[in-house]
Design a protein around this motif. Sequence first.
Motif, PDB file in Angstrom:
ATOM      1  N   ILE A  11       3.190  -5.397 -21.892  1.00 29.49           N
ATOM      2  CA  ILE A  11       2.009  -6.266 -21.814  1.00 29.49           C
ATOM      3  C   ILE A  11       2.283  -7.580 -22.539  1.00 29.49           C
ATOM      4  O   ILE A  11       2.005  -8.665 -22.008  1.00 29.49           O
ATOM      5  CB  ILE A  11       0.768  -5.555 -22.389  1.00 29.49           C
ATOM      6  CG1 ILE A  11       0.350  -4.404 -21.468  1.00 29.49           C
ATOM      7  CG2 ILE A  11      -0.388  -6.539 -22.585  1.00 29.49           C
ATOM      8  CD1 ILE A  11      -0.688  -3.477 -22.060  1.00 29.49           C
ATOM      9  N   ARG A  12       2.843  -7.499 -23.733  1.00 29.73           N
ATOM     10  CA  ARG A  12       3.148  -8.716 -24.493  1.00 29.73           C
ATOM     11  C   ARG A  12       4.202  -9.567 -23.777  1.00 29.73           C
ATOM     12  O   ARG A  12       4.080 -10.792 -23.704  1.00 29.73           O
ATOM     13  CB  ARG A  12       3.619  -8.373 -25.902  1.00 29.73           C
ATOM     14  CG  ARG A  12       2.495  -7.886 -26.805  1.00 29.73           C
ATOM     15  CD  ARG A  12       2.934  -7.742 -28.249  1.00 29.73           C
ATOM     16  NE  ARG A  12       3.870  -6.657 -28.466  1.00 29.73           N
ATOM     17  CZ  ARG A  12       3.509  -5.403 -28.742  1.00 29.73           C
ATOM     18  NH1 ARG A  12       2.230  -5.073 -28.845  1.00 29.73           N
ATOM     19  NH2 ARG A  12       4.430  -4.473 -28.940  1.00 29.73           N
ATOM     20  N   ALA A  13       5.233  -8.938 -23.251  1.00 28.14           N
ATOM     21  CA  ALA A  13       6.314  -9.671 -22.579  1.00 28.14           C
ATOM     22  C   ALA A  13       5.796 -10.372 -21.320  1.00 28.14           C
ATOM     23  O   ALA A  13       6.116 -11.543 -21.081  1.00 28.14           O
ATOM     24  CB  ALA A  13       7.454  -8.716 -22.235  1.00 28.14           C
ATOM     25  N   ILE A  14       5.008  -9.682 -20.527  1.00 31.12           N
ATOM     26  CA  ILE A  14       4.472 -10.284 -19.307  1.00 31.12           C
ATOM     27  C   ILE A  14       3.505 -11.414 -19.651  1.00 31.12           C
ATOM     28  O   ILE A  14       3.530 -12.477 -19.024  1.00 31.12           O
ATOM     29  CB  ILE A  14       3.815  -9.209 -18.416  1.00 31.12           C
ATOM     30  CG1 ILE A  14       4.898  -8.264 -17.878  1.00 31.12           C
ATOM     31  CG2 ILE A  14       3.034  -9.846 -17.267  1.00 31.12           C
ATOM     32  CD1 ILE A  14       4.360  -7.008 -17.211  1.00 31.12           C
ATOM     33  N   TYR A  15       2.667 -11.197 -20.667  1.00 37.50           N
ATOM     34  CA  TYR A  15       1.744 -12.243 -21.116  1.00 37.50           C
ATOM     35  C   TYR A  15       2.525 -13.499 -21.514  1.00 37.50           C
ATOM     36  O   TYR A  15       2.185 -14.619 -21.108  1.00 37.50           O
ATOM     37  CB  TYR A  15       0.904 -11.744 -22.297  1.00 37.50           C
ATOM     38  CG  TYR A  15       0.099 -12.838 -22.947  1.00 37.50           C
ATOM     39  CD1 TYR A  15      -1.133 -13.217 -22.410  1.00 37.50           C
ATOM     40  CD2 TYR A  15       0.571 -13.506 -24.068  1.00 37.50           C
ATOM     41  CE1 TYR A  15      -1.861 -14.253 -22.997  1.00 37.50           C
ATOM     42  CE2 TYR A  15      -0.152 -14.532 -24.651  1.00 37.50           C
ATOM     43  CZ  TYR A  15      -1.367 -14.896 -24.110  1.00 37.50           C
ATOM     44  OH  TYR A  15      -2.082 -15.926 -24.674  1.00 37.50           O
TER      45      TYR A  15
END
Length: 88
Positions: A11-15
């Motif tokens: 989630i953090r990487a895609i964000y």
Amino acid sequence: MTMLPSRPYLIRAIYEWISDNGLTPYLLVNVQVPGCQIPEQHVNEGKIILNIRDEAVQDLQLGNEWVTFNARFSGVPMEVNIPIQAVL
């Protein structure tokens, strides 16, 4: 629902990737997961799509167990809390 240990990291990487490329990050949330604190008037068929762009939210936290932020919905301020396993 089994939570993958890598889910918060993804989630953090895609964000970050979406934001770094000048696009708008959204979260699709299954609001039927216990613990969701979201603007219920915007729920459609048990789900909600939330714009989490920096300009749309304050104090965004993409944690290991929760996504939290403050935002305004129809002009009303609200604290939003979403369990990681509710993020689709």
